[in-house]
Each structure stands twice: as structure tokens, then as C-alpha cells.
Design a protein around this motif. Structure first.
Motif, mmCIF file in Angstrom:
data_model
loop_
_atom_site.group_PDB
_atom_site.id
_atom_site.type_symbol
_atom_site.label_atom_id
_atom_site.label_comp_id
_atom_site.label_asym_id
_atom_site.label_seq_id
_atom_site.Cartn_x
_atom_site.Cartn_y
_atom_site.Cartn_z
ATOM 1 N N ASN A 1 21.998 21.949 -37.189
ATOM 2 C CA ASN A 1 23.155 22.795 -37.505
ATOM 3 C C ASN A 1 24.235 22.691 -36.432
ATOM 4 O O ASN A 1 24.769 23.682 -35.945
ATOM 5 C CB ASN A 1 22.709 24.238 -37.737
ATOM 6 C CG ASN A 1 21.744 24.334 -38.898
ATOM 7 O OD1 ASN A 1 21.886 23.631 -39.890
ATOM 8 N ND2 ASN A 1 20.732 25.170 -38.768
ATOM 9 N N GLN A 2 24.504 21.449 -36.031
ATOM 10 C CA GLN A 2 25.566 21.063 -35.112
ATOM 11 C C GLN A 2 25.354 21.530 -33.680
ATOM 12 O O GLN A 2 26.305 21.649 -32.909
ATOM 13 C CB GLN A 2 26.924 21.527 -35.651
ATOM 14 C CG GLN A 2 27.209 20.935 -37.010
ATOM 15 C CD GLN A 2 28.534 21.360 -37.582
ATOM 16 O OE1 GLN A 2 29.341 22.021 -36.941
ATOM 17 N NE2 GLN A 2 28.789 20.958 -38.820
ATOM 18 N N GLY B 1 24.629 9.600 -44.545
ATOM 19 C CA GLY B 1 23.875 10.831 -44.691
ATOM 20 C C GLY B 1 23.178 10.883 -46.028
ATOM 21 O O GLY B 1 23.399 10.040 -46.907
ATOM 22 N N LEU C 1 20.149 18.524 -45.246
ATOM 23 C CA LEU C 1 21.149 17.472 -45.131
ATOM 24 C C LEU C 1 20.882 16.705 -43.848
ATOM 25 O O LEU C 1 20.721 17.312 -42.785
ATOM 26 C CB LEU C 1 22.551 18.081 -45.101
ATOM 27 C CG LEU C 1 23.706 17.120 -44.852
ATOM 28 C CD1 LEU C 1 23.819 16.108 -45.987
ATOM 29 C CD2 LEU C 1 25.000 17.880 -44.689
ATOM 30 N N ASP D 1 19.186 23.502 -43.778
ATOM 31 C CA ASP D 1 19.563 23.060 -42.436
ATOM 32 C C ASP D 1 20.241 21.706 -42.496
ATOM 33 O O ASP D 1 20.021 20.917 -43.418
ATOM 34 C CB ASP D 1 18.334 22.967 -41.524
ATOM 35 C CG ASP D 1 17.954 24.294 -40.900
ATOM 36 O OD1 ASP D 1 18.772 25.237 -40.934
ATOM 37 O OD2 ASP D 1 16.833 24.398 -40.374
ATOM 38 N N GLU D 2 21.047 21.440 -41.483
ATOM 39 C CA GLU D 2 21.697 20.145 -41.311
ATOM 40 C C GLU D 2 21.134 19.496 -40.050
ATOM 41 O O GLU D 2 21.186 20.082 -38.970
ATOM 42 C CB GLU D 2 23.204 20.318 -41.168
ATOM 43 C CG GLU D 2 23.935 19.024 -40.930
ATOM 44 C CD GLU D 2 25.427 19.233 -40.685
ATOM 45 O OE1 GLU D 2 26.035 18.346 -40.069
ATOM 46 O OE2 GLU D 2 25.970 20.272 -41.097
ATOM 47 N N LYS E 1 20.700 13.898 -48.677
ATOM 48 C CA LYS E 1 20.061 15.185 -48.897
ATOM 49 C C LYS E 1 18.629 14.926 -49.328
ATOM 50 O O LYS E 1 18.371 14.051 -50.152
ATOM 51 C CB LYS E 1 20.789 15.971 -49.982
ATOM 52 C CG LYS E 1 22.160 16.422 -49.576
ATOM 53 C CD LYS E 1 22.818 17.199 -50.689
ATOM 54 C CE LYS E 1 24.228 17.607 -50.280
ATOM 55 N NZ LYS E 1 24.908 18.326 -51.351
ATOM 56 N N ASN F 1 22.337 13.617 -41.397
ATOM 57 C CA ASN F 1 23.471 12.751 -41.068
ATOM 58 C C ASN F 1 23.059 11.753 -40.004
ATOM 59 O O ASN F 1 22.295 12.086 -39.091
ATOM 60 C CB ASN F 1 24.642 13.592 -40.545
ATOM 61 C CG ASN F 1 25.245 14.445 -41.626
ATOM 62 O OD1 ASN F 1 25.536 13.979 -42.712
ATOM 63 N ND2 ASN F 1 25.428 15.725 -41.336
#
Length: 83
Positions: free
Chosen positions: A58-59, A18, A3, A72-73, A20, A5
Motif C-alpha cells: 500500500n505504497q 501489474g 493488486l 492490498d497493493e 490483479k 505492480n
């Protein structure tokens, strides 16, 4: 699948909050993802090619050379200042 963003003015400039994307064997780091996105064209290259671009995995703030895994983001955003 990863993902991605886009925040602040990056979101506005790309007209996208964002997306995917499938995690392929050629995408091993955040930098690999950035390079793949920059190849989309001029606006992508201009936005994500900024030398002061910030990213998070992941932030958590991180460097572009960090390895990525499936699910993972990744977040891309311009430098921020506090006030």
C-alpha cells in the motif's frame, strides 16, 4: 483480490506492469505471493528471487514477511539509489 505492480527493470524483464490476483487462503504474506509468482517459471524465479528485491505494501516500503489482506497493493522493485 490483490493488486501487484512491477517497477523499473522488473517491469521490463517480466514484460508486465501489474496484475490483479485473487487472495487465497495460502497467500498470507508478501513472501507467499512472491513464492507463488516465482513458481511461474525461470524468468519469474530469476527476477523475484533476487536477494536485494524491495517491496512495498500500500505504497509503503516493507519487509516480505508482512501480512496481506484483500484489496492490498503490493509492489516489487529493484534497489534504487538517489542522486
Amino acid at each position: 483480490m490483490i493488486l501487484i505492480n512491477y517497477f523499473a527493470r522488473y517491469r521490463e524483464q517480466l514484460n508486465l506492469g501489474g496484475e490483479k490476483l485473487p487472495l487465497t487462503t495460502s497467500l498470507k504474506t508478501i513472501e507467499d505471493v512472491r513464492q507463488m509468482l516465482m513458481a511461474r517459471g525461470e524468468i519469474w524465479n530469476s527476477v523475484l528471487g533476487e536477494s536485494n528485491l524491495m517491496c512495498a505494501l500500500n505504497q509503503e516500503l516493507c519487509h516480505l514477511n508482512l501480512a496481506i489482506e484483500d484489496f492490498d497493493e503490493i509492489a516489487f522493485f529493484p534497489p534504487v539509489t538517489g542522486g
